[in-house]
Motif scaffolding. Structure first.
Motif, PDB file in Angstrom:
ATOM      1  N   LYS A   1       0.805  -1.214   0.000  1.00 31.87           N
ATOM      2  CA  LYS A   1       0.000   0.000   0.000  1.00 31.87           C
ATOM      3  C   LYS A   1       0.843   1.271   0.000  1.00 31.87           C
ATOM      4  O   LYS A   1       0.302   2.379   0.084  1.00 31.87           O
TER       5      LYS A   1
ATOM      6  N   ARG B   1       0.665   6.355   2.122  1.00 28.11           N
ATOM      7  CA  ARG B   1      -0.120   5.439   1.316  1.00 28.11           C
ATOM      8  C   ARG B   1      -0.145   5.842  -0.152  1.00 28.11           C
ATOM      9  O   ARG B   1      -0.147   7.024  -0.478  1.00 28.11           O
TER      10      ARG B   1
ATOM     11  N   GLU C   1      -3.291   8.453  -1.765  1.00 25.05           N
ATOM     12  CA  GLU C   1      -3.785   9.114  -0.562  1.00 25.05           C
ATOM     13  C   GLU C   1      -4.583  10.348  -0.947  1.00 25.05           C
ATOM     14  O   GLU C   1      -4.351  10.963  -1.990  1.00 25.05           O
ATOM     15  N   SER C   2      -5.552  10.722  -0.091  1.00 22.00           N
ATOM     16  CA  SER C   2      -6.252  11.997  -0.273  1.00 22.00           C
ATOM     17  C   SER C   2      -5.975  12.874   0.953  1.00 22.00           C
ATOM     18  O   SER C   2      -5.501  12.390   1.975  1.00 22.00           O
TER      19      SER C   2
ATOM     20  N   ASP D   1      -5.609  11.181   4.610  1.00 23.13           N
ATOM     21  CA  ASP D   1      -6.943  10.768   5.065  1.00 23.13           C
ATOM     22  C   ASP D   1      -6.977   9.286   5.442  1.00 23.13           C
ATOM     23  O   ASP D   1      -7.468   8.919   6.509  1.00 23.13           O
ATOM     24  N   GLY D   2      -6.470   8.445   4.555  1.00 27.29           N
ATOM     25  CA  GLY D   2      -6.495   7.011   4.834  1.00 27.29           C
ATOM     26  C   GLY D   2      -5.517   6.654   5.939  1.00 27.29           C
ATOM     27  O   GLY D   2      -5.787   5.803   6.791  1.00 27.29           O
TER      28      GLY D   2
ATOM     29  N   LEU E   1      -4.880   8.230   8.505  1.00 28.81           N
ATOM     30  CA  LEU E   1      -5.460   8.516   9.821  1.00 28.81           C
ATOM     31  C   LEU E   1      -6.080   7.288  10.478  1.00 28.81           C
ATOM     32  O   LEU E   1      -6.161   7.216  11.710  1.00 28.81           O
TER      33      LEU E   1
ATOM     34  N   LEU F   1      -4.893   4.279  10.765  1.00 28.94           N
ATOM     35  CA  LEU F   1      -3.887   3.660  11.628  1.00 28.94           C
ATOM     36  C   LEU F   1      -3.723   4.466  12.916  1.00 28.94           C
ATOM     37  O   LEU F   1      -3.662   3.909  14.011  1.00 28.94           O
TER      38      LEU F   1
END
Lengths: 309, 309
Positions: free
Chosen positions: B59, B68, B71-72, B92-93, B95, B97
């Motif tokens: 990823k 990642r 990512e956004s 965003d993604g 976060l 984790l």
């Protein structure tokens, strides 16, 4: 002259927005339900306050009424991939409010101070006050047991029948700074109760003892906007709950529910003839456009002004 | 047979990925630096562990090496609009984790247990062990004073000259469960030290007393992959720090730095003739493609095998 509005989520935010256009926004004070607030994934979430922040900042999602416009969902996707709880949707941008609020609450700051800073950062002129900085938790008694509000509202989608509702912590909650002062301001033009769910969104506010007392004692006209339109609620479980509690779905029921707190009520033009035993006015209370919201705000203010005599 | 790799961030994750392709991934144990870990906006962030998670799960962002892919950044945009600290980029993604880790750490769970669950959710076969579940914080002494690692590394972009580095908490830190056992396993094929920054990424691991002791006592071949290629580091401040500390930028310096812990060293084919006083091998150690990573992993394993005799 100031106007105070007691408000819950989406419907209340619409009226608050109308109010901010019908009069100087800086003179509007919104006292917001925090009974829906909860901690999810360790984050402090204040749904009704955030709906109002997004609405008044022009950032709200126009289609769903809550959350942000143009939201993205990478967080939820990653959360699911990690097996995290995904029943409550947290948008990527929305997380900024939750993360900052959580951090500052943990540092001992009051919710009201945090929200004031958020509103300032987003150039919101109206004053947004949580009803209380103390925790109050709406809990819904159903045949499945007593459910946390978000469990009932989001996870169970309001499916279980409501038998009773209580507001844990309300008896000991102090109103947030500025709330009682706003309600006791004799120069206030009107105190409005938004067409939010009376049982779930307005009652938690009224359950804070110093707020109820101030409302009982004020000589400022208190006007509720009925959430019932032609025998139904526009959105949400208001009508469903009324039926479950054995009540008629009508403005009359809402009026009786608020009892001695009200001086007047704005009801929808489509409602059947009413036996309301307090002054009322009729208007088209459906708020689809900004113009609708301004119209309803003006109608509520006009009614309040007429009651001042 | 198991292989252990001590690793920091991006460079180490590349070698760990190569290792997982050069041998059965389930037999790879990565012991990861947590000296970079810090709390930001109330979120517990473990940069090196997450880089390894993303890399081994396929990823990772291939361009920047951390974070990642795809990512956004809605969170950062909203954070900035609220006046939040934005010097550390949180995707965003990504976060997900941080939010889940923070929640579980606050509930009293150990970092190692949380990371194990993340790795399982993402079907990572290799074992990823934080060096310690106890807090260790890398701190960098500079002419601007002693800086938190992320302050030095991200906020100040490694600009201040390094005078000294310390690992607060390391003396009292216990190795995480499984770490010492992995290092003391006599059937282990090799213990590799990744080409991560020796001063910032590997030293914190070596500063945990039980880890250093286990490395000093093991009879398993310990092989370091030099982070220096033709007199420079591929990425990051390794070479800059060496100069600031008055050291020659060479594999020799790295070897002397690890001292008695090493049995052998893999150095780059482009390096000048060396006076290394321990067994070494040469290879093209630049890891651009997956094939490169596998090649370097194999070369390090071959050197270790040759040392076992």
């Amino acid at each position: 002259m100031n106007v105070v509005i007691l408000t819950g989520g989406v419907g209340g935010a619409k009226l608050a927005l109308g109010l901010c256009h019908a009069m100087p926004a800086a003179d509007v004070t919104a006292i917001v339900n925090t009974g829906d607030d909860f901690t999810h994934l360790g984050l402090a979430i204040s749904p009704d306050i955030d709906t109002l922040l997004y609405t008044l900042a022009g950032k709200a999602n126009p289609a769903q009424g809550w959350g942000r416009a143009d939201e993205s969902w990478s967080f939820m996707e990653a959360l699911r991939s990690l097996g995290g709880e995904d029943w409550f949707a947290l948008g990527d941008g929305d997380l900024a409010l939750h993360v900052l609020r959580t951090q500052r609450l943990r540092q001992g700051e009051a919710l009201s101070a945090i929200i004031r800073d958020f509103a300032t950062a987003w150039r919101i002129s109206a004053r947004i006050l949580p009803m209380s900085d103390d925790p109050v938790a709406t809990r819904v008694l159903t045949p499945e047991g007593e459910l946390d509000f978000q469990h009932y509202f989001v996870k169970r989608k309001c499916a279980p029948a409501v038998q009773a509702i209580r507001f844990a912590g309300a008896q000991d909650a102090r109103a947030a700074p500025g709330v009682v002062e706003a309600l006791r301001d004799e120069h206030c033009r009107a105190i409005l109760i938004a067409p939010s769910n009376p049982f779930l969104s307005v009652d938690p506010i009224l359950a804070v003892p110093s707020i109820r007392q101030a409302l009982l004692e004020t000589r400022v006209p208190v006007v509720a906007v009925s959430p019932i339109i032609a025998g139904e609620a526009v959105k949400g479980p208001t009508a469903k709950i009324m039926r479950e509690l054995g009540l008629e779905v009508s403005a009359d029921t809402v009026s009786r529910h608020y009892g001695g707190l009200l001086d007047g009520m704005l009801i929808d033009a489509r409602d059947p003839p009413t036996a309301l035993d307090l002054p009322y006015a009729r208007a088209d209370t459906l708020m689809k456009t900004l113009e609708d919201r301004i119209r309803v705000a003006r109608a509520a203010l006009d009614l309040a002004d007429s009651l001042r005599g």
